[in-house]
Design an enzyme around this catalytic site. Structure first.
Site, PDB file in Angstrom:
ATOM      1  N   CYS A 166       0.839  -1.195   0.000  1.00 18.38           N
ATOM      2  CA  CYS A 166       0.000   0.000   0.000  1.00 18.38           C
ATOM      3  C   CYS A 166       0.882   1.256   0.000  1.00 18.38           C
ATOM      4  CB  CYS A 166      -0.972  -0.042   1.181  1.00 18.38           C
ATOM      5  SG  CYS A 166      -2.354   1.118   1.046  1.00 18.38           S
ATOM      6  N   HIS A 219      -3.389  -5.729   1.326  1.00 18.94           N
ATOM      7  CA  HIS A 219      -2.623  -5.920   2.560  1.00 18.94           C
ATOM      8  C   HIS A 219      -2.526  -7.393   2.939  1.00 18.94           C
ATOM      9  CE1 HIS A 219      -2.208  -1.705   4.094  1.00 18.94           C
ATOM     10  NE2 HIS A 219      -3.184  -1.507   3.221  1.00 18.94           N
ATOM     11  N   GLU A 270      -0.617  -8.756   5.019  1.00 16.89           N
ATOM     12  CA  GLU A 270      -0.392  -8.925   6.465  1.00 16.89           C
ATOM     13  C   GLU A 270      -1.692  -8.981   7.252  1.00 16.89           C
ATOM     14  OE1 GLU A 270      -0.596  -4.421   6.050  1.00 16.89           O
ATOM     15  OE2 GLU A 270      -0.172  -6.180   4.828  1.00 16.89           O
TER      16      GLU A 270
END
Length: 222
Positions: free
Chosen positions: A87, A195, A197
């Site tokens: 991002c 994302h 994660e």
């Protein structure tokens, strides 16, 4: 000894702790890297996390690109060190000219926050080898300036060289050619807007579709 992965924190970073947790779940050792410290502390790879580095003044990632740590990151990337920009980290990589193109305001002029369906186009990078080619995954997406743009020649080169890493299934932000992430020619630098994660545990995300990005690097079965 666990593989050491540096996670950079800029003023305004939001997802550095999430990235560190993902690295730990994948079997690696996250190492915090501070934006004002040019030393990389003997890490074997680097993650530039999501957030709003330096408040996103001027352009997203434009100021972060000139932070002391980024001079070291740029040098390490040119020497082959794996670097992942997520991002805002993707925006920083583009501003640093480690990746081509730019990220602009979403075509709908609204912040997007969705569990995004993606297709893995390139599983030959340092960050995607754990996936199958054309594998479909769901990874959270949250951005206001996530539209990937580049000139026609650059887009054609990315396509011809297989450097589109992940592509949107249903374009959420107006990115050219549904591009969600790209890699450099060597395959060690990857930037993507979704994302991963936030998709490493079934309890806190839409499955574990993002874990492969970190497991690819570390080479540990989770």
């Amino acid at each position: 000894m666990p593989f050491r992965v540096g996670v950079v924190t800029f003023p305004g970073s939001l997802d550095d702790r999430d990235a560190a947790r993902a690295i730990r779940i994948a079997g690696g050792e996250p190492v915090p890297l501070w934006h004002a410290d040019p030393h990389l502390h003997d890490v074997g790879a680097i993650v530039l996390p999501g957030g709003f580095s330096y408040g996103d003044y001027l352009r997203c990632g434009a100021i972060a690109r000139y932070s002391p740590v980024m001079e070291s990151v740029i040098g390490a990337a040119h020497d082959g060190m794996p670097v992942l920009g997520i991002c805002n980290g993707f925006q920083v990589l583009c501003e640093a000219h480690l990746l081509p193109g730019a990220l602009i305001r979403n075509d709908r002029r609204r912040f997007v926050c969705v569990d995004q369906h993606l297709m893995v186009e390139n599983n030959r990078t340092a960050w995607t080898s754990d996936y199958r080619e054309h594998q479909k995954v769901v990874i959270p997406l949250k951005n206001g300036e996530g539209g990937y743009v580049a000139d026609q020649r650059t887009l054609d080169e990315l396509e011809a060289e297989g450097r589109v890493v992940v592509r949107y299934d249903g374009n959420p932000n107006g990115s050219y050619r549904d591009i969600a992430g790209i890699t450099n020619e060597a395959g060690n630098v990857v930037g993507l807007m979704p994302h991963p994660e936030h998709a490493v545990e079934a309890l806190t995300g839409p499955g574990v579709g993002g874990l492969g990005f970190f497991r690819s690097l570390i080479g540990v079965d989770a």
